[in-house]
Scaffold this motif. Structure first.
Motif, mmCIF file in Angstrom:
data_model
loop_
_atom_site.group_PDB
_atom_site.id
_atom_site.type_symbol
_atom_site.label_atom_id
_atom_site.label_comp_id
_atom_site.label_asym_id
_atom_site.label_seq_id
_atom_site.Cartn_x
_atom_site.Cartn_y
_atom_site.Cartn_z
ATOM 1 N N UNK A 71 0.852 -1.190 0.000
ATOM 2 C CA UNK A 71 0.000 0.000 0.000
ATOM 3 C C UNK A 71 0.888 1.241 0.000
ATOM 4 N N UNK A 72 0.743 2.062 -1.024
ATOM 5 C CA UNK A 72 1.516 3.298 -1.113
ATOM 6 C C UNK A 72 0.569 4.492 -1.032
ATOM 7 N N UNK A 73 0.677 5.271 0.039
ATOM 8 C CA UNK A 73 -0.146 6.468 0.179
ATOM 9 C C UNK A 73 0.357 7.486 -0.836
ATOM 10 N N UNK A 74 -0.560 7.942 -1.689
ATOM 11 C CA UNK A 74 -0.163 8.843 -2.780
ATOM 12 C C UNK A 74 -0.865 10.194 -2.692
ATOM 13 N N UNK A 75 -1.745 10.370 -1.710
ATOM 14 C CA UNK A 75 -2.422 11.648 -1.618
ATOM 15 C C UNK A 75 -3.290 11.786 -0.390
ATOM 16 N N UNK A 76 -3.653 13.043 -0.142
ATOM 17 C CA UNK A 76 -4.556 13.398 0.944
ATOM 18 C C UNK A 76 -5.555 14.401 0.385
ATOM 19 N N UNK A 77 -6.824 14.243 0.769
ATOM 20 C CA UNK A 77 -7.855 15.191 0.370
ATOM 21 C C UNK A 77 -8.586 15.665 1.635
ATOM 22 N N UNK A 78 -8.656 16.966 1.791
ATOM 23 C CA UNK A 78 -9.453 17.568 2.857
ATOM 24 C C UNK A 78 -10.783 17.925 2.205
ATOM 25 N N UNK A 79 -11.830 17.233 2.650
ATOM 26 C CA UNK A 79 -13.098 17.263 1.910
ATOM 27 C C UNK A 79 -14.241 17.720 2.789
ATOM 28 N N UNK A 80 -15.161 18.430 2.161
ATOM 29 C CA UNK A 80 -16.357 18.877 2.865
ATOM 30 C C UNK A 80 -17.582 18.543 2.035
ATOM 31 N N UNK A 81 -18.495 17.807 2.658
ATOM 32 C CA UNK A 81 -19.827 17.564 2.091
ATOM 33 C C UNK A 81 -20.811 17.970 3.170
ATOM 34 N N UNK A 82 -21.548 17.008 3.718
ATOM 35 C CA UNK A 82 -22.426 17.304 4.849
ATOM 36 C C UNK A 82 -21.586 17.527 6.111
ATOM 37 N N UNK A 83 -20.398 16.949 6.118
ATOM 38 C CA UNK A 83 -19.463 17.146 7.213
ATOM 39 C C UNK A 83 -18.071 17.333 6.623
ATOM 40 N N UNK A 84 -17.098 17.435 7.473
ATOM 41 C CA UNK A 84 -15.717 17.647 7.046
ATOM 42 C C UNK A 84 -14.937 16.360 7.270
ATOM 43 N N UNK A 85 -14.104 15.982 6.280
ATOM 44 C CA UNK A 85 -13.384 14.713 6.341
ATOM 45 C C UNK A 85 -11.949 14.884 5.863
ATOM 46 N N UNK A 86 -11.116 13.939 6.274
ATOM 47 C CA UNK A 86 -9.762 13.836 5.749
ATOM 48 C C UNK A 86 -9.639 12.457 5.124
ATOM 49 N N UNK A 87 -9.355 12.432 3.829
ATOM 50 C CA UNK A 87 -9.252 11.185 3.071
ATOM 51 C C UNK A 87 -7.807 10.942 2.674
ATOM 52 N N UNK A 88 -7.310 9.747 2.979
ATOM 53 C CA UNK A 88 -6.025 9.301 2.472
ATOM 54 C C UNK A 88 -6.290 8.495 1.210
ATOM 55 N N UNK A 89 -5.492 8.731 0.187
ATOM 56 C CA UNK A 89 -5.612 8.018 -1.080
ATOM 57 C C UNK A 89 -4.369 7.150 -1.225
ATOM 58 N N UNK A 90 -4.562 5.881 -1.568
ATOM 59 C CA UNK A 90 -3.419 4.969 -1.697
ATOM 60 C C UNK A 90 -3.590 4.093 -2.921
ATOM 61 N N UNK A 91 -2.463 3.689 -3.478
ATOM 62 C CA UNK A 91 -2.428 2.715 -4.571
ATOM 63 C C UNK A 91 -2.042 1.370 -3.966
ATOM 64 N N UNK A 92 -2.779 0.343 -4.357
ATOM 65 C CA UNK A 92 -2.422 -1.027 -3.980
ATOM 66 C C UNK A 92 -1.499 -1.528 -5.082
ATOM 67 N N UNK A 93 -0.226 -1.691 -4.730
ATOM 68 C CA UNK A 93 0.793 -2.038 -5.723
ATOM 69 C C UNK A 93 0.785 -3.511 -6.098
ATOM 70 N N UNK A 94 0.368 -4.359 -5.154
ATOM 71 C CA UNK A 94 0.359 -5.803 -5.405
ATOM 72 C C UNK A 94 -0.672 -6.426 -4.474
ATOM 73 N N UNK A 95 -1.217 -7.550 -4.870
ATOM 74 C CA UNK A 95 -2.175 -8.268 -4.034
ATOM 75 C C UNK A 95 -2.140 -9.744 -4.372
ATOM 76 N N UNK A 96 -2.630 -10.553 -3.426
ATOM 77 C CA UNK A 96 -2.696 -12.007 -3.610
ATOM 78 C C UNK A 96 -4.151 -12.427 -3.611
ATOM 79 N N UNK A 97 -4.503 -13.247 -4.575
ATOM 80 C CA UNK A 97 -5.873 -13.724 -4.676
ATOM 81 C C UNK A 97 -6.615 -13.041 -5.799
#
Length: 153
Positions: A71-97
């Motif tokens: 998991x590589x964190x590639x970004x952060x978004x400070x977001x507001x809709x009905x409430x205020x949120x902090x979103x971390x954005x990540x790329x999954x570089x590899x997975x099994x299954x």
């Protein structure tokens, strides 16, 4: 003046990228953005790191195994809709299954789409996060132009 501190939900959004395609899921029967596409995502439960939450959400929603190193964190978004949120954005570089929909009661479509030909009904902040990924933009704010000030007493 209130002594209560402001808090905001923290979420992790995961981009599975394969051959210039991204895994999207269509929300269903959740009460939030139903019928629109998002990505594997979820709230941090508290007492876990962002990458630990990512590993947990991937297993819960897509049924595959990843390690924190996948998991590589590639970004952060400070977001507001009905409430205020902090979103971390990540790329999954590899997975099994094999990726599968483990939440059919919340998701009625789970598949890869070309990064340059996404469905028209991607949730707007998710679309912005994908654009940020493509442009190597690490931080963004979303939903603040329509900001309505709320004063607390």
């Amino acid at each position: 003046m209130s002594t209560e501190r402001f808090t905001a939900p923290v979420t992790i959004h995961l981009f599975f990228i394969k051959n210039e395609e991204i895994l999207l899921l269509r929300r269903y029967n959740t009460g939030y953005e139903d019928g629109n596409y998002s990505v594997v995502a979820g709230h941090l439960d508290g007492g876990e790191t962002v990458k630990e939450a990512a590993v947990r959400k991937v297993k819960e929603e897509a049924g595959v195994d990843v390690t924190e190193e996948d998991v590589e964190v590639i970004g952060v978004m400070h977001r507001r809709e009905a409430d205020e949120r902090v979103d971390f954005i990540a790329v999954v570089k590899d997975w099994s299954g094999e990726i599968q929909n483990l939440e059919p009661h919340k998701c009625d479509d789970l598949r890869f789409f070309p990064l340059n030909n996404l469905p028209s009904n991607v949730i707007p902040y998710i679309l912005r996060a994908i654009e940020n990924y493509k442009e190597n933009r690490w931080f963004d704010s979303f939903g603040w132009k329509e900001k309505k000030f709320v004063f607390r007493s």
